[in-house]
Design a protein around this motif. Structure first.
Motif, mmCIF file in Angstrom:
data_model
loop_
_atom_site.group_PDB
_atom_site.id
_atom_site.type_symbol
_atom_site.label_atom_id
_atom_site.label_comp_id
_atom_site.label_asym_id
_atom_site.label_seq_id
_atom_site.Cartn_x
_atom_site.Cartn_y
_atom_site.Cartn_z
ATOM 1 N N GLU A 57 3.773 32.569 183.400
ATOM 2 C CA GLU A 57 4.453 33.864 183.435
ATOM 3 C C GLU A 57 5.597 33.915 182.421
ATOM 4 N N GLU A 58 6.393 32.855 182.349
ATOM 5 C CA GLU A 58 7.517 32.821 181.414
ATOM 6 C C GLU A 58 7.023 32.791 179.962
ATOM 7 N N LEU A 59 5.956 32.031 179.712
ATOM 8 C CA LEU A 59 5.409 32.006 178.363
ATOM 9 C C LEU A 59 4.873 33.375 177.972
ATOM 10 N N PHE A 60 4.219 34.049 178.887
ATOM 11 C CA PHE A 60 3.705 35.394 178.609
ATOM 12 C C PHE A 60 4.850 36.339 178.232
ATOM 13 N N ASP A 61 5.975 36.263 178.946
ATOM 14 C CA ASP A 61 7.126 37.117 178.619
ATOM 15 C C ASP A 61 7.595 36.864 177.193
ATOM 16 N N LEU A 62 7.569 35.610 176.776
ATOM 17 C CA LEU A 62 7.988 35.255 175.423
ATOM 18 C C LEU A 62 6.990 35.778 174.387
ATOM 19 N N LEU A 63 5.699 35.669 174.691
ATOM 20 C CA LEU A 63 4.660 36.088 173.760
ATOM 21 C C LEU A 63 4.582 37.605 173.595
ATOM 22 N N ARG A 64 5.104 38.336 174.555
ATOM 23 C CA ARG A 64 5.068 39.805 174.472
ATOM 24 C C ARG A 64 6.049 40.357 173.439
ATOM 25 N N ILE A 65 6.980 39.550 172.994
ATOM 26 C CA ILE A 65 7.991 40.025 172.050
ATOM 27 C C ILE A 65 7.457 39.892 170.623
ATOM 28 N N PRO A 66 7.326 41.005 169.889
ATOM 29 C CA PRO A 66 6.773 40.956 168.525
ATOM 30 C C PRO A 66 7.817 40.494 167.504
ATOM 31 N N ASP A 72 9.788 32.839 165.585
ATOM 32 C CA ASP A 72 9.219 33.951 164.834
ATOM 33 C C ASP A 72 7.726 33.738 164.654
ATOM 34 N N VAL A 73 7.014 34.821 164.399
ATOM 35 C CA VAL A 73 5.559 34.756 164.299
ATOM 36 C C VAL A 73 5.071 35.488 163.059
ATOM 37 N N GLN A 74 3.822 35.219 162.715
ATOM 38 C CA GLN A 74 3.164 35.896 161.601
ATOM 39 C C GLN A 74 2.836 37.341 161.975
ATOM 40 N N PRO A 75 2.745 38.248 160.992
ATOM 41 C CA PRO A 75 2.227 39.593 161.277
ATOM 42 C C PRO A 75 0.829 39.492 161.884
ATOM 43 N N PRO A 76 0.458 40.401 162.774
ATOM 44 C CA PRO A 76 -0.840 40.299 163.457
ATOM 45 C C PRO A 76 -2.003 40.934 162.709
ATOM 46 N N ASP A 77 -1.763 41.590 161.596
ATOM 47 C CA ASP A 77 -2.816 42.296 160.877
ATOM 48 C C ASP A 77 -3.959 41.356 160.465
ATOM 49 N N PRO A 78 -5.209 41.879 160.432
ATOM 50 C CA PRO A 78 -5.632 43.232 160.777
ATOM 51 C C PRO A 78 -5.829 43.409 162.285
ATOM 52 N N LEU A 79 -5.228 44.430 162.817
ATOM 53 C CA LEU A 79 -5.208 44.638 164.269
ATOM 54 C C LEU A 79 -6.596 44.897 164.843
ATOM 55 N N LYS A 127 -7.921 29.727 177.722
ATOM 56 C CA LYS A 127 -7.036 29.801 176.567
ATOM 57 C C LYS A 127 -6.162 31.045 176.648
ATOM 58 N N ILE A 128 -4.921 30.917 176.165
ATOM 59 C CA ILE A 128 -4.004 32.042 176.096
ATOM 60 C C ILE A 128 -4.160 32.698 174.731
ATOM 61 N N TYR A 129 -4.541 33.968 174.711
ATOM 62 C CA TYR A 129 -4.707 34.709 173.463
ATOM 63 C C TYR A 129 -3.498 35.600 173.226
ATOM 64 N N ALA A 130 -2.811 35.372 172.120
ATOM 65 C CA ALA A 130 -1.660 36.187 171.719
ATOM 66 C C ALA A 130 -1.127 35.654 170.406
ATOM 67 N N ARG A 131 -0.476 36.508 169.632
ATOM 68 C CA ARG A 131 0.184 36.023 168.427
ATOM 69 C C ARG A 131 1.360 35.127 168.843
ATOM 70 N N ILE A 177 -4.459 30.152 164.174
ATOM 71 C CA ILE A 177 -3.098 30.542 163.835
ATOM 72 C C ILE A 177 -3.117 31.323 162.529
ATOM 73 N N HIS A 178 -2.222 32.285 162.404
ATOM 74 C CA HIS A 178 -2.116 33.191 161.250
ATOM 75 C C HIS A 178 -3.313 34.136 161.160
ATOM 76 N N SER A 179 -4.205 34.117 162.114
ATOM 77 C CA SER A 179 -5.409 34.937 162.086
ATOM 78 C C SER A 179 -5.494 35.793 163.347
ATOM 79 N N PRO A 180 -6.383 36.782 163.351
ATOM 80 C CA PRO A 180 -6.612 37.522 164.594
ATOM 81 C C PRO A 180 -7.122 36.592 165.693
ATOM 82 N N ASN A 181 -6.802 36.954 166.928
ATOM 83 C CA ASN A 181 -7.234 36.211 168.114
ATOM 84 C C ASN A 181 -6.678 34.782 168.166
ATOM 85 N N GLU A 182 -5.450 34.610 167.709
ATOM 86 C CA GLU A 182 -4.774 33.317 167.874
ATOM 87 C C GLU A 182 -4.751 32.960 169.361
#
Length: 462
Positions: free
Chosen positions: A14-23, A85-92, A108-112, A422-427
């Protein structure tokens, strides 16, 4: 440790998800507030973990989060580094689910940022929390989390100089790398450096009608393509004069040791959906991405790219190029060699502007360093197999900075996989990797603290 994981598994996710939600996209100025919000979230996690003197420290760019737990000044100190910090997520449109709405699929946890590097930084936060809560922290710990790694850690060098005393330690521990697989664990003993360049080729003072001017006025897109094509020859060698002058040449014994890492070429090609590999003649795929330099076009654009046709001769063409470097090469020197070469071969029919962006220095560590052996022992205990030493193809500029500015050796204890996208869609990042990481890190502290000779363990300090 198992009790801690069993009792807190849901809360950890849950805590990791909260962190991953921040762009927290450092490259996007529109996300500056999100990056700052992520720093404050990290601060809260460090306080919860039991660290003290936790603060968000401003730099010339995005902030650094700092926290420490000093149980005895006479004991050794581990400095943990990670980035939020994270990479841009494009192409969305290539993401199965939105990049900042984490989801678990197939374990697996999917998120940038799930693997690079929020998930792996989070491993250390939770490992520290467990050790503090159970009173099992065997040495001092300091942690810094930066917000500019994905844009070259531009301000981190000055940060290290300004806060030299605050972050003084005996060894640096980083989890921003990967391992071969869960069945074949590995520890990275080297990283390639980076020189990142942007090129602009300009022709006429405006876009031209290709019928009226085509064949008489130079086309910047075509000139740029010709220039780029000339940078690598048929043998896969980079043609810039002086490029290989300082390249480290490994001995046959060293190459043999690196070749012990398992590699399936057919599976590699199948996974990437390619018919053949490419690269410098005389070297294996693993050597090409680990111990040899490379040059790649990261982006190229010019002219009309919209729907339908527009018969335009573009006024300008652009490209972004990265060069991965190996020990003894210098990113400023390689950047200058590139600039001089391009300006020397550009025809007078166009004008060229070459702009160096961020860079980083190559790095390697001796695998007989006792600190490295402590990491191996921790991995072996959790994964049940001796980890294989490998050289990584990526770059973590801060690792060379730690050695140059603070005289500190770094242990790269990564838990990601090459398949994490990493750096790709569906990280994504495996739940088993997450929890095995939380289990492994305290063992490193244990074996590190037990070392009878700290100076030998950490390497000579500068």
């Amino acid at each position: 440790m198992q009790n801690y994981l069993n009792d807190n598994r849901g809360k950890i996710i849950e805590e990791l998800f909260d962190l991953l939600r921040i762009p927290s996209i450092s490259a996007d100025s529109a996300r500056k507030q999100d990056v700052s919000r992520c720093a404050e979230t990290i601060k809260g996690l460090l306080i919860k973990a039991g660290l003290e003197q936790v603060e968000v420290l401003q730099t010339g760019g995005h902030p650094v989060v700092y926290g420490q737990k000093i149980i005895d000044p006479e004991l050794p100190t581990v400095l943990v580094y990670g980035h939020y910090d994270v990479q841009p997520p494009d192409p969305l449109d290539l993401w199965t689910t939105p990049p900042f709405e984490p989801e678990i699929r197939d374990g697996k946890i999917y998120a940038r940022g799930a693997s690079d590097d929020k998930g792996q930084l989070f491993i250390h936060v939770k490992a520290i929390e467990q050790m503090v809560q159970t009173g099992s922290l065997p040495c001092n710990v300091k942690l810094i989390a930066e917000g500019e790694e994905e844009v070259g850690s531009t301000h981190l060098g000055n940060f290290l100089k300004e806060h030299r005393e605050k972050i003084a330690a005996d060894i640096v521990l980083v989890s921003d790398t990967g391992m071969i697989s869960l069945d074949e664990p590995s520890i990275m003993t080297g990283l390639r450096g980076l020189s990142y360049i942007e090129m602009e080729v300009a022709g006429a003072n405006r876009d031209l009608h290709s019928g009226l001017y085509g064949g008489a006025v130079a086309n910047p897109a075509q000139v740029l393509s010709t220039l780029i094509a000339s940078l690598i020859n048929d043998a896969g060698r980079i043609t810039i004069p002086g490029f290989y002058d300082d390249v480290e040449e490994l001995s046959s014994a060293e190459r043999h040791q690196l070749a012990q890492a398992p590699f399936d070429l057919d599976r590699y090609k199948q996974t990437l959906d390619i018919a053949e590999v490419t690269g410098e003649a005389g070297y294996s795929v693993m050597e090409r991405v680990g111990i040899r330099p490379s040059l790649d076009v990261n982006g190229i654009w010019s002219g009309y790219t919209g729907e339908g046709a527009k018969t335009v001769l573009p006024a300008k063409a652009f490209a972004k190029i990265s060069m991965r470097l190996v020990p003894n090469q210098s990113s400023p020197q390689i950047s200058q060699l590139f600039i001089d070469h391009i300006k020397g071969i550009t025809p007078k029919t166009v004008k060229v502007t070459v702009t160096p962006h961020h860079g980083g220095e190559p790095w390697c560590i001796q695998d007989d360093l006792p600190a490295y052996r402590a990491a191996c022992r921790a991995v072996r205990e959790v994964f049940g197999k001796e980890p294989v030493p490998v050289r990584g193809g990526g770059s973590i500029p801060v690792v060379a900075l730690f050695e140059a500015e603070l005289g500190l050796k770094t242990i790269l204890l990564g838990f990601g996989l090459d398949s994490d996208a990493i750096h790709s869609p569906n990280e994504h990042f495996g739940l088993i990797n997450l929890f095995k990481g939380i289990e492994t890190v305290p063992l490193f502290y244990k074996y590190f603290a037990e070392s009878p000779d700290l100076r030998t363990l950490c390497g000579e300090k500068v």
